[in-house]
Design a protein around this motif. Structure first.
Motif, short mmCIF file in Angstrom:
data_model
loop_
_atom_site.label_atom_id
_atom_site.label_comp_id
_atom_site.label_asym_id
_atom_site.label_seq_id
_atom_site.Cartn_x
_atom_site.Cartn_y
_atom_site.Cartn_z
N VAL A 46 0.86 -1.18 0.00
CA VAL A 46 0.00 0.00 0.00
C VAL A 46 0.89 1.23 0.00
N VAL A 47 0.69 2.12 -0.96
CA VAL A 47 1.43 3.37 -1.02
C VAL A 47 0.44 4.51 -0.92
N GLU A 48 0.65 5.36 0.09
CA GLU A 48 -0.18 6.55 0.28
C GLU A 48 0.69 7.76 -0.01
N VAL A 49 0.14 8.69 -0.80
CA VAL A 49 0.90 9.85 -1.24
C VAL A 49 0.25 11.11 -0.68
N GLY A 50 1.05 11.95 -0.03
CA GLY A 50 0.55 13.19 0.54
C GLY A 50 0.28 13.05 2.02
N SER A 51 0.02 14.16 2.65
CA SER A 51 -0.19 14.14 4.10
C SER A 51 -1.61 14.55 4.49
N GLU A 52 -2.46 14.80 3.50
CA GLU A 52 -3.84 15.18 3.78
C GLU A 52 -4.68 13.92 4.07
N THR A 53 -5.85 14.11 4.65
CA THR A 53 -6.71 12.97 4.98
C THR A 53 -7.30 12.31 3.74
N ASP A 54 -7.46 13.05 2.66
CA ASP A 54 -8.03 12.48 1.43
C ASP A 54 -6.94 12.10 0.43
N ARG A 55 -5.77 11.75 0.94
CA ARG A 55 -4.65 11.43 0.05
C ARG A 55 -4.92 10.14 -0.73
N PRO A 56 -4.39 10.08 -1.97
CA PRO A 56 -4.61 8.89 -2.79
C PRO A 56 -3.84 7.68 -2.23
N GLU A 57 -4.41 6.53 -2.47
CA GLU A 57 -3.83 5.27 -1.98
C GLU A 57 -3.78 4.29 -3.15
N TYR A 58 -2.63 3.67 -3.33
CA TYR A 58 -2.42 2.69 -4.39
C TYR A 58 -2.11 1.35 -3.73
N ARG A 59 -2.74 0.28 -4.23
CA ARG A 59 -2.52 -1.05 -3.65
C ARG A 59 -2.19 -2.06 -4.74
N LEU A 60 -1.25 -2.93 -4.41
CA LEU A 60 -0.93 -4.07 -5.25
C LEU A 60 -1.07 -5.31 -4.38
N LEU A 61 -1.96 -6.22 -4.77
CA LEU A 61 -2.15 -7.46 -4.04
C LEU A 61 -1.20 -8.51 -4.61
N ASP A 62 -0.87 -9.53 -3.81
CA ASP A 62 0.08 -10.52 -4.31
C ASP A 62 -0.51 -11.42 -5.39
N ASN A 63 -1.79 -11.26 -5.72
CA ASN A 63 -2.36 -11.95 -6.87
C ASN A 63 -2.29 -11.08 -8.12
N GLY A 64 -1.66 -9.89 -8.01
CA GLY A 64 -1.44 -9.01 -9.14
C GLY A 64 -2.47 -7.92 -9.33
N LEU A 65 -3.59 -7.98 -8.63
CA LEU A 65 -4.63 -6.96 -8.80
C LEU A 65 -4.15 -5.62 -8.24
N VAL A 81 5.01 10.47 1.77
CA VAL A 81 4.82 9.14 1.19
C VAL A 81 4.89 8.12 2.32
N THR A 82 3.98 7.17 2.30
CA THR A 82 4.01 6.05 3.24
C THR A 82 3.88 4.77 2.44
N ILE A 83 4.82 3.85 2.67
CA ILE A 83 4.76 2.53 2.03
C ILE A 83 4.50 1.52 3.13
N THR A 84 3.48 0.69 2.93
CA THR A 84 3.08 -0.30 3.93
C THR A 84 3.06 -1.68 3.29
N TRP A 85 3.63 -2.65 3.98
CA TRP A 85 3.53 -4.06 3.62
C TRP A 85 2.51 -4.65 4.56
N LYS A 86 1.50 -5.35 4.03
CA LYS A 86 0.44 -5.93 4.86
C LYS A 86 0.24 -7.39 4.51
N ARG A 87 -0.13 -8.14 5.52
CA ARG A 87 -0.60 -9.51 5.34
C ARG A 87 -1.55 -9.79 6.48
N ALA A 88 -2.82 -10.01 6.16
CA ALA A 88 -3.88 -10.18 7.15
C ALA A 88 -3.85 -8.99 8.11
#
Length: 139
Positions: free
Chosen positions: A31-50, A98-105
């Protein structure tokens, strides 16, 4: 009899990829979040490619397509092995650009930074990751 078999095959095919909703997905996610505002865009890549996009933490997700399996695996390998996101000790600022997050469950590891203060390996990862997404959805 034939219809029953076809129905079960279709059900099995969709079940192998897991949930297609990123907020319920139990596999790995970047998960990559860009900007510091509350409505900042968020981009996600799942390990199934979606790939998904949403505007702000409360907005709905828009599916933007799917990455190839090898590209997806490289992205996760880079974040886990080169960036070492699970062990990186970097003080996350109060309002990161910018915030980069690795998530699993329910497990999460996050790294965030303000402008021009990113470790070089994360900056390269961020640039490569953002190139996966259509330019019309980038902020």
């Amino acid at each position: 009899m034939w219809l029953v078999k076809t129905g079960s095959v279709c059900a099995q095919e969709t079940a192998t990829t897991g949930s297609t909703f990123p907020n319920r997905y139990t596999g790995r996610q970047i998960v990559v979040e860009v900007g510091s505002e509350t409505d900042r865009p968020e981009y996600r890549l799942l390990d199934n490619g979606l790939m998904y996009y949403r505007e702000g933490a409360e907005g709905g997700f828009t599916q933007l397509g799917q990455q190839k399996k090898d590209t997806t695996q490289r992205a996760f390998a880079t974040l886990e092995q080169e960036c070492k996101i699970k062990t990186t000790k970097l003080d996350k600022p109060e309002k990161p650009d910018v915030t980069i997050t690795w998530k699993r469950a329910k497990t999460e590891f996050a790294v965030g930074w303000e402008k021009r203060n990113a470790p070089e390996v994360y900056e390269r990862f961020y640039e490569k990751f953002m190139s996966f997404f259509p330019k019309t959805k980038k902020k």
